[in-house]
Write a protein that holds these residues in place. Structure first.
Motif, PDB file in Angstrom:
ATOM      1  N   PRO A 158       0.475  -1.706  -0.532  1.00  0.00           N
ATOM      2  CA  PRO A 158       0.311   0.246   0.013  1.00  0.00           C
ATOM      3  C   PRO A 158       0.702   1.406   0.485  1.00  0.00           C
ATOM      4  O   PRO A 158       0.306   2.549  -0.745  1.00  0.00           O
ATOM      5  CB  PRO A 158      -0.841  -0.236   1.439  1.00  0.00           C
ATOM      6  N   VAL A 159       1.613   1.260   0.406  1.00  0.00           N
ATOM      7  CA  VAL A 159       2.588   2.467   0.991  1.00  0.00           C
ATOM      8  C   VAL A 159       2.897   2.705  -0.660  1.00  0.00           C
ATOM      9  O   VAL A 159       3.599   4.253  -0.747  1.00  0.00           O
ATOM     10  CB  VAL A 159       3.959   2.534   2.151  1.00  0.00           C
ATOM     11  N   THR A 162       0.739   4.186  -2.982  1.00  0.00           N
ATOM     12  CA  THR A 162       1.179   5.857  -2.704  1.00  0.00           C
ATOM     13  C   THR A 162       1.713   6.207  -2.722  1.00  0.00           C
ATOM     14  O   THR A 162       1.495   7.547  -3.548  1.00  0.00           O
ATOM     15  CB  THR A 162       0.411   5.487  -1.453  1.00  0.00           C
ATOM     16  N   GLN A 163       3.372   5.771  -3.243  1.00  0.00           N
ATOM     17  CA  GLN A 163       4.262   6.817  -3.682  1.00  0.00           C
ATOM     18  C   GLN A 163       4.122   6.767  -5.094  1.00  0.00           C
ATOM     19  O   GLN A 163       4.845   7.915  -5.799  1.00  0.00           O
ATOM     20  CB  GLN A 163       5.920   5.759  -2.779  1.00  0.00           C
ATOM     21  N   ILE A 165       1.925   6.690  -6.646  1.00  0.00           N
ATOM     22  CA  ILE A 165       0.839   7.734  -6.943  1.00  0.00           C
ATOM     23  C   ILE A 165       1.099   9.500  -6.946  1.00  0.00           C
ATOM     24  O   ILE A 165       0.866  10.452  -7.342  1.00  0.00           O
ATOM     25  CB  ILE A 165      -0.702   7.233  -5.923  1.00  0.00           C
ATOM     26  N   ILE A 166       2.257   9.273  -6.024  1.00  0.00           N
ATOM     27  CA  ILE A 166       2.688  10.603  -6.030  1.00  0.00           C
ATOM     28  C   ILE A 166       3.893  10.954  -7.311  1.00  0.00           C
ATOM     29  O   ILE A 166       3.600  11.755  -7.835  1.00  0.00           O
ATOM     30  CB  ILE A 166       3.272  10.624  -4.934  1.00  0.00           C
ATOM     31  N   SER A 211      -5.924   9.856  -9.363  1.00  0.00           N
ATOM     32  CA  SER A 211      -5.088   9.715  -8.117  1.00  0.00           C
ATOM     33  C   SER A 211      -6.042   9.615  -7.358  1.00  0.00           C
ATOM     34  O   SER A 211      -6.090   8.502  -6.135  1.00  0.00           O
ATOM     35  CB  SER A 211      -4.638  11.214  -7.974  1.00  0.00           C
ATOM     36  N   SER A 215      -5.957   5.743  -5.116  1.00  0.00           N
ATOM     37  CA  SER A 215      -6.332   5.757  -3.969  1.00  0.00           C
ATOM     38  C   SER A 215      -7.144   4.983  -2.649  1.00  0.00           C
ATOM     39  O   SER A 215      -6.734   4.285  -2.227  1.00  0.00           O
ATOM     40  CB  SER A 215      -5.496   7.073  -2.880  1.00  0.00           C
ATOM     41  N   VAL A 218      -6.178   1.383  -2.919  1.00  0.00           N
ATOM     42  CA  VAL A 218      -5.387   1.086  -2.551  1.00  0.00           C
ATOM     43  C   VAL A 218      -5.732   1.038  -0.578  1.00  0.00           C
ATOM     44  O   VAL A 218      -4.722  -0.098  -0.212  1.00  0.00           O
ATOM     45  CB  VAL A 218      -3.632   2.085  -2.299  1.00  0.00           C
ATOM     46  N   ARG A 219      -6.743   1.929  -0.615  1.00  0.00           N
ATOM     47  CA  ARG A 219      -6.766   1.609   0.521  1.00  0.00           C
ATOM     48  C   ARG A 219      -7.409   0.425   0.919  1.00  0.00           C
ATOM     49  O   ARG A 219      -7.441  -0.100   2.211  1.00  0.00           O
ATOM     50  CB  ARG A 219      -7.942   2.824   0.970  1.00  0.00           C
ATOM     51  N   GLN A 222      -5.344  -1.744   0.732  1.00  0.00           N
ATOM     52  CA  GLN A 222      -4.291  -1.925   2.924  1.00  0.00           C
ATOM     53  C   GLN A 222      -5.097  -3.270   4.088  1.00  0.00           C
ATOM     54  O   GLN A 222      -4.571  -3.780   4.200  1.00  0.00           O
ATOM     55  CB  GLN A 222      -4.532  -0.748   2.525  1.00  0.00           C
TER      56      GLN A 222
END
Lengths: 229, 246
Positions: A158-159, A162-163, A165-166, A211, A215, A218-219, A222
């Motif tokens: 997940p992290v 998230t990275q 997506i950034i 985005s 996210s 991703v949630r 997770q």
């Protein structure tokens, strides 16, 4: 908003997506893959316990994380041709092209962030897992490859996403080297037709949908993959 | 002892300035079962981890089946693959099925074919009474079952000796016996075993010798009967009185 011109958005859609978005997504996916591989190697160096390797990786990571991304993009764009020439022993700088220049930049830059994520992931695996791998006769690379990294990767997925997506949003910075990414493509049409409000609004909406949608995914992920121990 | 399987000579180890092991010496013969006990922090776990090189040591020598563990040219992975080890917290690989836990090292280290590894694995799971659980993941098993899988995993490598590092300390009381039963059977089969444990019932039943450690030193190293009869050191007497009165 009577003057809002929907037509310019509609007619530029093929160009925006087939050229711009393809560039953006290709860059994102390849830089993510390269960044995770390189970042994982850096993370392994940092947790190796060998002082020289740890120092080397640590210096690299801290350097990358302390410089603005735009600067790194410029820096690589102008420097990589010279490095290429030096490696290939050519007298003149070798043109690399905006895409490969951007790809190298983002891979190197994101690796620093992926490294810290993977480092946390590796450190979250109990010491005993490494011991039991070793006790079975597995070597260092086998223990890493079969036991530690798959678990670390899974815990950190997940992290890592998230990275990513950034990263997806950050790729729009290739604008500064005149690459035709999604934002760059929109910007070109905006300036050609003088439709800045329409194009930049549309781009913002697309970035937001992609985005934010990712996210949310991703949630949900997770919750599903949390490893039961 | 001519046919010593594990031989520890004048072993000392430091963590920085703190000495965890002081001049430890003992030998374990082929087929012998030795129980190592002592208060927590006495260096038992560290000592047993030195036997297969999971912990490095600064002084002395450990020789397993004629091969020096700390030797500069020793192929440690190869040596470790021949010595089974069972941990306090099982340390099964949580992202792999039970049977995969048993086949991974057989394939990657011993280069057995997946088919052979699988057959061997199933046979051992049967032996510890868990063949029906082969497709499950470790987290789906109870602690006692996980530890039995861990023993089967170690046995899958056909070890010449087995090391047990407090194999029942993390278990609920009602699960201790199922693990001890497997270990007793193993001991009766003639396996060379070094067992760090507080289970004195196990020691009485199958141990040949008992080693008592305190503050990084081997205080007692004698036959089971001598140890339970009357340990010579005051420290061991105190320790025994404390854990046997319950």
């Amino acid at each position: 908003m009577g003057g809002f011109d929907w037509e310019v958005i509609r007619t530029s859609l093929p160009y925006l997506f087939k050229v711009g978005m393809v560039f953006t997504l290709t860059l994102t996916v390849l830089a993510m893959a390269g960044g995770i591989v390189f970042g994982t190697l850096l993370a392994m160096m940092r947790v190796s316990g060998l002082r020289s390797l740890g120092l080397l990786a640590g210096t690299y990571v801290n350097l990358m994380r302390s410089i603005p991304l735009v600067l790194v993009i410029f820096w690589f764009f102008f420097l990589v041709p010279y490095i290429g020439a030096w490696i290939l022993r050519e007298p003149r700088p070798i043109p690399v092209g905006t895409f490969y220049s951007a790809l190298i930049t983002f891979t190197m830059f994101e690796a620093a962030y992926y490294c810290e994520i993977m480092r946390a992931g590796i450190q979250s695996i109990p010491r005993g897992q490494v011991w039991s791998g070793f006790a079975l006769g597995l070597g260092y690379w086998q223990t890493m490859g079969h036991i530690v990294l798959p678990q670390a990767f899974r815990n950190m997925l997940p992290v890592l996403l998230t990275q990513t997506i950034i990263l997806f949003q950050d790729t729009s910075l290739v604008y500064v080297i005149s690459a035709t990414d999604f934002l760059g493509a929109a910007s070109k049409i905006a300036n050609r037709d003088y439709r800045l409000v329409e194009m930049y609004s549309f781009v913002a909406v697309v970035y937001f949908i992609l985005s934010f949608g990712l996210s949310l995914l991703v949630r949900r992920l997770q919750v599903r993959i949390a490893v039961v121990r | 002892m001519p046919d010593a399987m594990i031989s520890i000579r004048n072993l000392s180890k430091w963590y920085g300035a703190f000495q965890v092991l002081t001049d430890c010496s003992t030998q374990i013969a082929k087929g012998e079962v030795v129980v190592v006990c002592g208060p927590s922090g006495s260096g038992k776990s560290t000592l047993i981890k030195c036997v297969n090189g999971l912990e490095a040591f600064q002084k002395g020598e450990v020789v397993v089946d004629g091969i020096s563990v700390g030797g500069p040219k020793t192929d440690l992975p190869k040596l470790r693959s021949r010595v089974g080890m069972v941990f306090q917290h099982f340390e099964l690989f949580p992202h792999m099925s039970v049977i995969r836990n048993l086949t991974l090292a057989q394939e990657k280290v011993l280069h057995r074919s997946p088919k052979d590894a699988n057959e061997k694995g199933m046979k051992l799971l049967e032996r510890v009474g868990l063949a029906a659980h082969s497709g499950k993941f470790p987290a789906q098993l109870s602690g006692g079952q996980q530890q039995r899988v861990a023993i089967a995993r170690a046995l899958s490598m056909d070890p010449i000796a087995m090391l047990f590092d407090e194999p029942t300390s993390a278990l609920d009381p009602e699960m201790i016996n199922e693990v001890l039963d497997v270990m007793v059977a193993l001991a009766k089969d003639g396996m060379t075993m070094m067992v760090v444990t507080h289970e004195m019932g196990f020691a009485r039943k199958v141990a040949h010798r008992v080693i008592f450690m305190d503050q990084g030193q081997i205080v007692e190293d004698c036959s089971k009967d001598e140890f339970f009869g009357k340990p010579r050191s005051e420290r061991a007497q105190l320790f025994l009185s404390k854990i046997l009165q319950h």
